[in-house]
Design an enzyme around this catalytic site. Sequence first.
Site, PDB file in Angstrom:
ATOM      1  N   THR A  25       0.832  -1.209   0.000  1.00 39.91           N
ATOM      2  CA  THR A  25       0.000   0.000   0.000  1.00 39.91           C
ATOM      3  C   THR A  25       0.866   1.257   0.000  1.00 39.91           C
ATOM      4  OG1 THR A  25      -1.509   1.271   1.410  1.00 39.91           O
ATOM      5  CG2 THR A  25      -0.110  -0.299   2.531  1.00 39.91           C
ATOM      6  N   ASP A  26       0.279   2.370  -0.451  1.00 38.26           N
ATOM      7  CA  ASP A  26       0.996   3.655  -0.371  1.00 38.26           C
ATOM      8  C   ASP A  26       1.137   4.134   1.079  1.00 38.26           C
ATOM      9  OD1 ASP A  26      -1.664   4.370   0.087  1.00 38.26           O
ATOM     10  OD2 ASP A  26      -1.796   5.811  -1.557  1.00 38.26           O
ATOM     11  N   GLU A  27       0.327   3.555   1.992  1.00 35.65           N
ATOM     12  CA  GLU A  27       0.330   4.040   3.385  1.00 35.65           C
ATOM     13  C   GLU A  27       1.650   3.777   4.099  1.00 35.65           C
ATOM     14  OE1 GLU A  27      -3.018   3.515   5.889  1.00 35.65           O
ATOM     15  OE2 GLU A  27      -4.435   3.527   4.245  1.00 35.65           O
ATOM     16  N   TYR A  43      -2.020  -0.675  11.093  1.00 36.54           N
ATOM     17  CA  TYR A  43      -2.184  -1.330   9.788  1.00 36.54           C
ATOM     18  C   TYR A  43      -0.950  -1.098   8.911  1.00 36.54           C
ATOM     19  CZ  TYR A  43      -3.419  -1.600   4.833  1.00 36.54           C
ATOM     20  OH  TYR A  43      -3.390  -1.841   3.480  1.00 36.54           O
ATOM     21  N   LYS A  95       1.937  -3.673   7.385  1.00 37.88           N
ATOM     22  CA  LYS A  95       2.194  -3.822   5.941  1.00 37.88           C
ATOM     23  C   LYS A  95       3.670  -3.513   5.652  1.00 37.88           C
ATOM     24  CE  LYS A  95      -0.283  -4.614   2.959  1.00 37.88           C
ATOM     25  NZ  LYS A  95      -0.743  -5.907   2.354  1.00 37.88           N
TER      26      LYS A  95
END
Length: 370
Positions: free
Chosen positions: A144-146, A170, A174
């Site tokens: 993810t970009d997060e 989260y 990741k």
Amino acid sequence: MCVHYSLDEGGLMILVTGGAGFIGANFVLDWLQRRNETVINVDKLTYAGNLCTLKSLTGNPLHCFVQVDISDRSALDLLFSRYAPRAVIHFAAESHVDRSIHSPEEFVQTNVVGTFTLLEAAREYLDRLDDDARAAFRFLHISTDEVFGSLLPGDPHFCEMTPYAPNSPYSATKAASDHLVRAYHYTYGLPVITMHCSNNYGPYHFPEKLIPLTILKALNSESIPIYGDGQNVRDWLYVRDHCSAIRTVLSHGTPGQTYNVGGQNEKKNIEVVQAVCDLLDLLHPKAHSSYRDLIVSVSDRLGHDYRYAIDMRKIKIELGWKPAETFESGLRKTVQWYLDNQHWVNEVQSGEYRKWIEFKYTNVRKSQGR
Ligand code: NAD
Ligand code: DAU
């Protein structure tokens, strides 16, 4: 291990994890519409996994659904040796930021321990392959970009070299899984590729996330909750565009590399919610009011990342991929899909779903009307 459909072993196949969730299921459906290659679909069926999304594949000999937790090493070993996949596309994860803030443990278990277990099973499987099969094998990790953290208004977009700065439980899990994936390439030569994508939206999106939640709340004439002032920015990618990016990377991506994928649609949350309301006003009008009247500002998410934005020049230039949908065309398709598929919406609103929505949104503080 619970196998729902069986098929003959042998022949080319891919193994997908999390293929009963939002992006994984869209990927499996899309894949089987385009290719004549078997999918082994491995999913634990948590609250977010829905077999009703895969109903149209019932009886399809190219789809084999197996209910397995990716932390179950012996079940994974059995699947690798029985089916000998040429690739793994790893979607399975706990994916909802708000849930990770409320109860992070499951995120560590699936996103970190589960990914580690899958990597170990893949490593041992690869050791048994001959040189050609080993060279052709791919492990695609859907990140993810997060993991890159939060941007301020004028900051440059995230590129593949942006340092990691995950802010939520989260995104931290990741990020941990990304590091393990990277290490398995560096140390053991596992042919991994990691993809960082922005916020997906489209059909079969579980209605705990912003866009489907807004549609459902609006259709039920309930308040539409915007966290804080609604100024946080996300980049929105239509899910079938993400699927095409994954197919492109699977075919042409370089092992050991990472690719950022975005929709080129940076929007403030309030703009997204207003756009959904405007589409509903058009496609499903109410008698005397606009759906916008339902929007309320509620308490902000803890540690709410301000902005994500993706620099996707690498995948565009090196692999020739770009999204097909604009935000306007993708959102219209999405809203229309939810209007046309009320039965799916009803089926996925299980007791667990209702419990979460009640816990999260009953008695939320309304800081101002809109
Ligand atoms: P989702 O929550 O809709 O689906 C996750 C799926 O994984 C579910 O079917 C669930 O049953 C399954 N699963 C969970 N734990 C499992 C376990 N231990 N073993 C086997 N299966 C398990 O998630 P999604 O939105 O489809 O996201 C898929 C992937 O893409 C995730 O890795 C997520 O981090 C990543 N991602 C999502 C988005 C997005 O906008 N949705 C954006 C960027 C990256
Ligand atoms: O950026 C990619 C990420 O996008 C993925 O890695 C995650 O798995 C996926 O869930 C998504 O995370 P977000 O937190 O951005 O998505 P969500 O739909 O939960 O929220 C989008 C924005 O809307 C975010 O700024 C929080 C806000 N929001 C969300 C909900 C659920 C609200 O204002 N109100 C809400 O009720």
